[in-house]
Enzyme design. Structure first.
Site, PDB file in Angstrom:
ATOM      1  N   ASP A 126       1.456   2.819   3.742  1.00 48.95           N
ATOM      2  CA  ASP A 126       0.584   3.873   3.211  1.00 48.95           C
ATOM      3  C   ASP A 126       1.405   5.131   2.956  1.00 48.95           C
ATOM      4  O   ASP A 126       0.973   6.252   3.236  1.00 48.95           O
ATOM      5  CB  ASP A 126      -0.586   4.158   4.148  1.00 48.95           C
ATOM      6  N   HIS A 155       1.781   5.193  -2.238  1.00 45.76           N
ATOM      7  CA  HIS A 155       1.367   6.231  -3.188  1.00 45.76           C
ATOM      8  C   HIS A 155       2.618   6.797  -3.845  1.00 45.76           C
ATOM      9  O   HIS A 155       3.449   7.411  -3.176  1.00 45.76           O
ATOM     10  CB  HIS A 155       0.587   7.330  -2.472  1.00 45.76           C
ATOM     11  N   LEU A 156       2.734   6.599  -5.145  1.00 44.77           N
ATOM     12  CA  LEU A 156       3.888   7.111  -5.892  1.00 44.77           C
ATOM     13  C   LEU A 156       3.576   8.427  -6.602  1.00 44.77           C
ATOM     14  O   LEU A 156       4.480   9.059  -7.156  1.00 44.77           O
ATOM     15  CB  LEU A 156       4.369   6.066  -6.903  1.00 44.77           C
ATOM     16  N   GLY A 190      -1.980  12.559   5.062  1.00 40.22           N
ATOM     17  CA  GLY A 190      -0.953  11.596   4.695  1.00 40.22           C
ATOM     18  C   GLY A 190       0.425  11.918   5.224  1.00 40.22           C
ATOM     19  O   GLY A 190       0.785  13.087   5.418  1.00 40.22           O
ATOM     20  N   HIS A 216       0.853  -1.199   0.000  1.00 40.42           N
ATOM     21  CA  HIS A 216       0.000   0.000   0.000  1.00 40.42           C
ATOM     22  C   HIS A 216       0.882   1.239   0.000  1.00 40.42           C
ATOM     23  O   HIS A 216       1.351   1.687   1.045  1.00 40.42           O
ATOM     24  CB  HIS A 216      -0.911   0.003   1.227  1.00 40.42           C
TER      25      HIS A 216
END
Length: 428
Positions: A308, A65-66, A327, A63
């Site tokens: 995450d 985020h790029l 985030g 999990h």
């Protein structure tokens, strides 16, 4: 010519370590021998002396985020994979909430091509459940599977319609891929950024209640039972969610779950003030929820640990807690945080932590990696269990500096990472 890794400590069982020499030929682990038998003939090979450091299978994060395409000011596939490699990861699965979202064959191909040309580790993309993540129309699951996605999720938003989620699960089950759910009822979270708890009450803020997550978990496990899909719950954070997942597993429903380091280490009582580096979704919950997540991980209710990893620019996080995005980053601190808090204190065994970050993610998602064995892919991570360092975001390989862990003194830092037989990061 291969690579001999000499004097490596590997986990034999629990906390017991054994010294081994490891030969990598091409992209495969060719030989593992007991160091007690002496040093092998290394002529013609590159030699890396582990000098007693721990060597584990490459870490797996399901999990992340790029941000690319669309949010390259936050992160790119190049910077994100380098950050992951620095954190000891060799396989990562990227969420589709980019711009454009990953809901077409073309976007899947873009991500895979970028990962091949600019990335340094293995990138596995998820595809969206619904077009544009709007919750109105299913994407073309067959085409996305053919293009290379490993599952379907609208991470970043919850699928609000039960019928839409049931249709998605039925379709995913028919083609043998999982549904990965961000569980959040939008009617309960609007206008809030922090959990309903001590901090929100102290500061007179609207709080995000635990049931905003748990309602979707409860709904979805029933839909998973009805459809037979493999249903995976993202970033579990509440006691109620843990209880529902445990109950579902007891009834044989095919549900798995993940938890992030910050939900194991921090509660809303730790938030120092109106600092957006403490703003994440799900938010930090109560100490009771933290303990429930730890217990769920220990008893197997929660299967794996993920980061995450969610990078944002410093400018975005400086807007204040109301306007800043949710985030925090996670690649480069995950293992040291968990090792220092749980293994070095004797609460967990080293093997337990490593399994939750390597072999078990591979098992949950049916991946061929995550083990250190002869004949397997040479994904390896070297970790210094002794040297203590402070978390310094200025040193991150990620573009993101958004972390609540600045200044924490930790042990268990990765120092060297090999992916597919290639050294992709080294501290030296």
């Amino acid at each position: 010519m291969g690579i001999w890794i000499l004097n490596a400590q590997v986990v034999a069982t629990g906390n017991e370590l054994a010294k081994r020499h490891i030969l990598v030929e091409g992209n495969v682990v060719e030989t593992i021998i007991d160091a007690a038998n002496g040093v092998p003939d290394t002529a013609g090979h590159t030699v890396v002396d582990a000098a007693g450091k721990l060597v584990t299978p490459g870490l797996i994060d399901m999990h992340v985020h790029l941000r690319e395409p669309g949010f390259e000011h936050k992160e790119t596939i190049a910077t994100g994979t380098r950050s992951a490699a620095r954190g000891g990861y060799t396989t990562i699965a990227c969420m589709p909430n980019t711009r454009p979202v990953i809901d077409t064959v073309e976007t899947v191909k873009y991500v895979l091509d970028k990962a091949e040309t600019e990335g340094v580790i293995r990138v596995l993309p998820y595809g969206c459940i619904t077009k544009n993540e709007l919750g109105r129309e299913l994407t073309d699951f067959d085409a996305l599977k053919e293009a290379g996605v490993i599952g379907f999720t609208d991470d970043g938003v919850g699928v609000q319609s039960a019928q839409m989620m049931k249709d998605a699960m039925a379709k995913a089950a028919s083609i043998g891929l999982p549904v990965i759910a961000h569980c959040e009822d939008n009617t309960l979270v609007e206008g809030a950024w922090v959990s309903e708890g001590a901090f929100s009450k102290k500061h007179g803020l609207k709080g995000i209640p635990n049931e905003s997550e748990a309602i979707h978990v409860g709904r979805d496990v029933l839909l998973a039972e009805a459809t037979g899909v493999h249903y995976h719950v993202c970033h579990v954070s509440t006691e109620q969610s843990v209880r529902l997942i445990r109950h579902a597993k007891q009834f044989g429903i095919k549900v798995t779950a993940e938890v992030c380091p910050h939900h194991l280490l921090l509660s809303d009582e730790d938030i120092p003030g109106m600092d957006a580096n403490w703003k994440m979704n799900p938010p930090l919950r109560t100490p009771r929820d933290v303990q429930a997540c730890i217990e769920g991980l220990l008893d197997g209710t929660i299967d794996i640990i993920v980061t995450d990893h969610a990078p944002h620019s410093e400018e975005e996080k400086a807007r204040g807690v109301d306007l800043a995005p949710f985030g925090i980053v996670g690649f480069e601190t995950a293992f040291p945080l968990l090792y220092t808090k749980f293994v070095a204190t004797g609460e967990w065994t080293l093997q337990f932590l490593i399994d939750k970050m390597t072999s078990l993610p591979a098992q949950v998602f049916g991946l061929p990696w995550g083990t250190l064995e002869v004949g397997k892919e040479a994904d390896l991570t070297m970790i210094d269990l002794e040297t203590e360092k402070e978390v310094n975001p200025a040193e991150f390989a990620s573009k993101g500096r958004n972390t609540p862990f600045t200044g924490w003194k930790l042990k268990g830092w990765p120092t060297w990472t090999m992916a597919g037989g290639k050294v992709v990061w080294s501290e030296a």
